[in-house]
Design a protein around this motif. Structure first.
Motif, PDB file in Angstrom:
ATOM      1  N   VAL A 142       0.710  -1.425   0.060  1.00  0.00           N
ATOM      2  CA  VAL A 142      -0.313  -0.028  -0.065  1.00  0.00           C
ATOM      3  C   VAL A 142       0.505   1.025  -0.041  1.00  0.00           C
ATOM      4  CG1 VAL A 142      -1.169   1.248   1.104  1.00  0.00           C
ATOM      5  CG2 VAL A 142      -2.312  -1.283   1.243  1.00  0.00           C
ATOM      6  N   ALA A 164      -4.472   8.396   0.984  1.00  0.00           N
ATOM      7  CA  ALA A 164      -4.640   6.961   0.120  1.00  0.00           C
ATOM      8  C   ALA A 164      -5.931   6.301   0.861  1.00  0.00           C
ATOM      9  CB  ALA A 164      -3.457   6.060   1.500  1.00  0.00           C
ATOM     10  N   LYS A 165      -6.042   7.135   2.131  1.00  0.00           N
ATOM     11  CA  LYS A 165      -7.851   6.230   2.179  1.00  0.00           C
ATOM     12  C   LYS A 165      -8.927   6.114   1.850  1.00  0.00           C
ATOM     13  CE  LYS A 165     -11.190   6.941   6.354  1.00  0.00           C
ATOM     14  NZ  LYS A 165     -11.411   7.915   7.426  1.00  0.00           N
ATOM     15  N   SER A 167      -8.740   7.717  -1.828  1.00  0.00           N
ATOM     16  CA  SER A 167      -8.800   7.296  -3.222  1.00  0.00           C
ATOM     17  C   SER A 167      -8.856   5.073  -3.133  1.00  0.00           C
ATOM     18  CB  SER A 167      -7.179   7.247  -4.090  1.00  0.00           C
ATOM     19  OG  SER A 167      -5.839   6.302  -2.862  1.00  0.00           O
ATOM     20  N   GLU A 168      -8.541   5.083  -2.053  1.00  0.00           N
ATOM     21  CA  GLU A 168      -8.762   3.628  -1.777  1.00  0.00           C
ATOM     22  C   GLU A 168     -10.611   3.317  -2.053  1.00  0.00           C
ATOM     23  OE1 GLU A 168      -7.993  -0.777   0.457  1.00  0.00           O
ATOM     24  OE2 GLU A 168      -6.728   1.035   0.793  1.00  0.00           O
ATOM     25  N   ALA A 173     -12.105  -0.922  -3.219  1.00  0.00           N
ATOM     26  CA  ALA A 173     -11.411  -1.610  -3.601  1.00  0.00           C
ATOM     27  C   ALA A 173     -11.289  -2.635  -2.169  1.00  0.00           C
ATOM     28  CB  ALA A 173     -10.136  -0.929  -4.022  1.00  0.00           C
ATOM     29  N   THR A 174     -12.261  -1.758  -1.039  1.00  0.00           N
ATOM     30  CA  THR A 174     -12.490  -2.168   0.194  1.00  0.00           C
ATOM     31  C   THR A 174     -13.839  -3.452   0.351  1.00  0.00           C
ATOM     32  OG1 THR A 174     -12.898  -0.219   1.361  1.00  0.00           O
ATOM     33  CG2 THR A 174     -10.464  -0.827   0.853  1.00  0.00           C
ATOM     34  N   HIS A 238      -1.899   2.910  -8.261  1.00  0.00           N
ATOM     35  CA  HIS A 238      -2.046   2.953  -7.685  1.00  0.00           C
ATOM     36  C   HIS A 238      -3.027   1.797  -7.289  1.00  0.00           C
ATOM     37  CE1 HIS A 238      -4.616   3.956  -4.041  1.00  0.00           C
ATOM     38  NE2 HIS A 238      -3.264   3.128  -3.086  1.00  0.00           N
ATOM     39  N   GLU A 239      -3.563   1.684  -8.035  1.00  0.00           N
ATOM     40  CA  GLU A 239      -4.868   0.103  -7.451  1.00  0.00           C
ATOM     41  C   GLU A 239      -4.381  -0.943  -7.759  1.00  0.00           C
ATOM     42  OE1 GLU A 239      -7.847  -2.040  -5.575  1.00  0.00           O
ATOM     43  OE2 GLU A 239      -6.836  -0.106  -4.937  1.00  0.00           O
ATOM     44  N   MET A 242      -1.056  -1.856  -6.009  1.00  0.00           N
ATOM     45  CA  MET A 242      -1.016  -2.315  -4.460  1.00  0.00           C
ATOM     46  C   MET A 242      -1.902  -3.761  -4.434  1.00  0.00           C
ATOM     47  SD  MET A 242      -3.695  -0.641  -2.295  1.00  0.00           S
ATOM     48  CE  MET A 242      -5.108  -0.978  -2.438  1.00  0.00           C
ATOM     49  N   SER A 243      -2.343  -4.150  -5.450  1.00  0.00           N
ATOM     50  CA  SER A 243      -3.106  -5.480  -5.713  1.00  0.00           C
ATOM     51  C   SER A 243      -2.098  -6.491  -6.068  1.00  0.00           C
ATOM     52  CB  SER A 243      -4.056  -4.987  -6.530  1.00  0.00           C
ATOM     53  OG  SER A 243      -5.027  -4.313  -6.372  1.00  0.00           O
ATOM     54  N   LYS A 384      -9.726  -9.414  -0.498  1.00  0.00           N
ATOM     55  CA  LYS A 384     -10.468  -8.197  -1.074  1.00  0.00           C
ATOM     56  C   LYS A 384     -11.911  -9.142  -1.014  1.00  0.00           C
ATOM     57  CE  LYS A 384      -6.761  -4.913  -1.312  1.00  0.00           C
ATOM     58  NZ  LYS A 384      -6.177  -3.926  -2.578  1.00  0.00           N
TER      59      LYS A 384
END
Length: 400
Positions: A142, A164-165, A167-168, A173-174, A238-239, A242-243, A384
């Motif tokens: 992350v 970060a919070k 954008s996720e 994605a959560t 980013h995503e 991160m994944s 996830k």
């Protein structure tokens, strides 16, 4: 009526708690490469499972990303999330990509590689200081792409955690509730709009400033276009990264001979990143349908004007006709161009950024933690939920 139209299959096929490619894709590639599917929301669609057909649909000008009037876009989630450049066709889309490319030239992605290397090593330093076991997702996967995308866009260091919070949540994605996702999206949009206003008035050496200043003759970006592009970069730089970082690690641990090849020859890392992008079916299912502008024959069936086609990238990248012995991971594989970043006019604008970050991540983890391994049995990993990309929520690792 064509049998492929009679009973649409329920879609998507892939499970969310594994990186395996569902076996139905191989069967369809062999027996019914173009088949009708129905998702949880929206219209029925054609599903292109072979590489040749998927690449054709993604690259042929007779297919459009613009949803025709009266159509309900097939999708996995309740709300349509695509917009901006993702929902455009040339020439409007070409104009935006051309201007964006000029801005990326202004601050080349490769110029960020030393920053990425520094951040990656600092994160590993902190992991070593903490000691194992430790969660690779929270402590490496992350913060690395978040720091890089913030550096690229010009987000101040003190705002990285908030960014970060939000954008996720923006990328769904959560396991957030719809209300929490909406709140994240509004907060991120407002934050980026305010930051863009600052950079327009007082440009700095960052991408937002470059996008605000770039022009070609009398043409330049609007504020909304810049914000849409920034959102697209979040998804790609980013995503995706991160994944894929924990996905890469899990896949290599499951293929120790391939991991050993990389350890023995780090120069293989760029090639290994491409092979891992090809091999790992990141999405739970295909997304971003293309609509036929006229009747078009694809894979032996006629897609009628106005009908949507979903290109199954994960299946296409496992097609033996394009990649011999496609179900085998081979970090030395030569030839073939995977479509993990899509293809054609909508080839991912942020792909160079994602590639660079993944190369740095793999190089740092393999080089600094050669004995990296899971600290829990693979069946105890938590995955996830509620997103479109498959990856772990937590990945406890050891290395001693």
């Amino acid at each position: 009526m064509d049998a492929t139209r009679s009973e649409p299959l329920s879609y998507p096929f892939n499970r969310a708690d594994t990186l395996e490619l569902d076996e139905r894709y191989a069967k369809l590639r062999a027996e019914a490469p173009m088949v009708r599917v129905r998702l949880a929301y929206g219209d029925e669609a054609w599903l292109a499972t072979r590489y040749e057909d998927a690449r054709f649909v993604l690259g042929d000008a007779r297919f459009s990303r613009v949803v025709p009037s009266g159509r309900d876009e097939p999708r996995m989630g309740e709300h349509n999330v695509a917009g901006g450049i993702l929902a455009m066709d040339p020439p409007e889309q070409t104009r935006i990509r051309r201007l964006a490319t000029k801005a990326f030239t202004h601050r080349g992605v490769e110029g960020l590689r030393p920053v990425a290397v520094k951040v990656a090593n600092e994160l590993v330093d902190a992991m070593i200081a903490h000691g194992s076991p430790i969660d690779l997702v929270a402590n490496f996967a992350v913060p690395l792409p978040v720091t890089i995308i913030c550096t690229l866009l010009g987000v101040p260091v003190q705002d990285h955690a908030l960014f970060a919070k939000w954008s996720e949540g923006f990328l769904s994605a959560t396991g957030l509730t719809p209300e929490q996702v909406a709140e994240c999206q509004v907060n991120l949009w407002q934050y980026m709009a305010a930051l863009l206003a600052e950079r327009t008035a007082e440009p700095r050496d960052d991408l937002l400033s470059a996008l605000a200043q770039v022009r070609e003759a009398d043409d330049r970006f609007s504020g909304d276009e810049i914000l849409q592009l920034s959102a697209g970069l979040l998804a790609a730089g980013h995503e995706t990264t991160m994944s894929q970082i924990p996905n890469f690690v899990l896949t290599l641990l499951d293929h120790p001979a391939e991991l050993a090849r990389i350890k023995a020859d780090p120069d293989l890392i760029p090639q290994a990143v491409e092979e891992l992008m090809r091999y790992i079916p990141l999405g739970i299912g295909a997304a971003f349908p293309r609509y036929a502008k006229e009747d078009v024959e694809v894979g032996g069936v006629v897609v009628e004007a106005g009908e949507p086609v979903l290109a199954a990238l994960g299946s296409a990248n496992r097609d033996d006709a394009a990649f011999p012995d496609a179900d085998r991971l081979d970090v030395t594989r030569q030839g073939g161009a995977h479509i993990g970043f899509s293809h054609g006019s909508h080839h991912c604008l942020g792909a160079p950024l994602a590639r660079m970050e993944l190369q740095v991540a793999l190089e740092t983890l393999v080089g600094r933690l050669p004995n990296l391994r899971l600290a829990v049995p693979v069946e105890e990993l938590t995955w996830k939920r509620g997103g479109f990309m498959r990856s772990m929520l937590e990945m406890p690792v050891s290395w001693g």
